[in-house]
Design a protein around this motif. Structure first.
Motif: not given
Length: 157
Positions: A6-10
């Motif tokens: 989820l940290r790669h989804v912005i």
């Protein structure tokens, strides 16, 4: 889906402020273009009637013409010009100034016709300049008349 991905989804990226300033600059450029076209294509009478622009134009004409007359007078005093060519050059500059400021076709008029027009204040100096230009035995000094012409141009309202 594991939590570590989820940290790669912005979310969507915001617009850059460069585009805002580019749009403002282009709008100002188009406005300046229209103003320039208006000023350069408007009749001279219409420009003279505009309060700020007409006054700035008149002041610019006064300064330019006075500087040109002063240069001619200095060339006469230094010996670069004789009296007749100096008188002709000052007369030409004065007539061009009168035509630009008053709208009277002073470049093509006789002195008597200028004396009966809106440029009547310049008629005595034009008489003296004509005498200097065409009378080789004239007692008038072209330097003195150029000073008087410069004073007339600077004081023109």
């Amino acid at each position: 889906m594991p939590d570590d991905l989820l940290r790669h989804v912005i979310g969507p990226t915001p617009y850059s402020s460069v585009w805002l300033w580019a749009a403002i600059g282009l709008i100002l450029l188009v406005c300046a273009w229209y103003i320039g076209v208006f000023v350069l294509t408007a009749p001279r009478r219409a420009i003279r009637e505009l309060p700020v622009l007409g006054a700035a134009r008149a002041e610019l004409l006064r300064r330019r013409s006075a500087r040109a007359v002063r240069t001619i007078g200095n060339r006469y005093r230094s010996g670069d010009l004789s009296a007749a060519p100096a008188g002709a050059a000052v007369s030409r500059e004065l007539r061009a100034f009168l035509q630009s400021v008053t709208g009277v076709q002073a470049q093509y008029m006789q002195v008597e016709a200028i004396a009966a027009s809106d440029a009547a204040a310049a008629a005595p100096i034009l008489v003296e300049l004509t005498d200097i230009q065409f009378n080789h035995h004239s007692a008038l000094d072209a330097g003195t008349v150029s000073d008087a012409t410069e004073e007339l141009i600077r004081g023109w309202t």
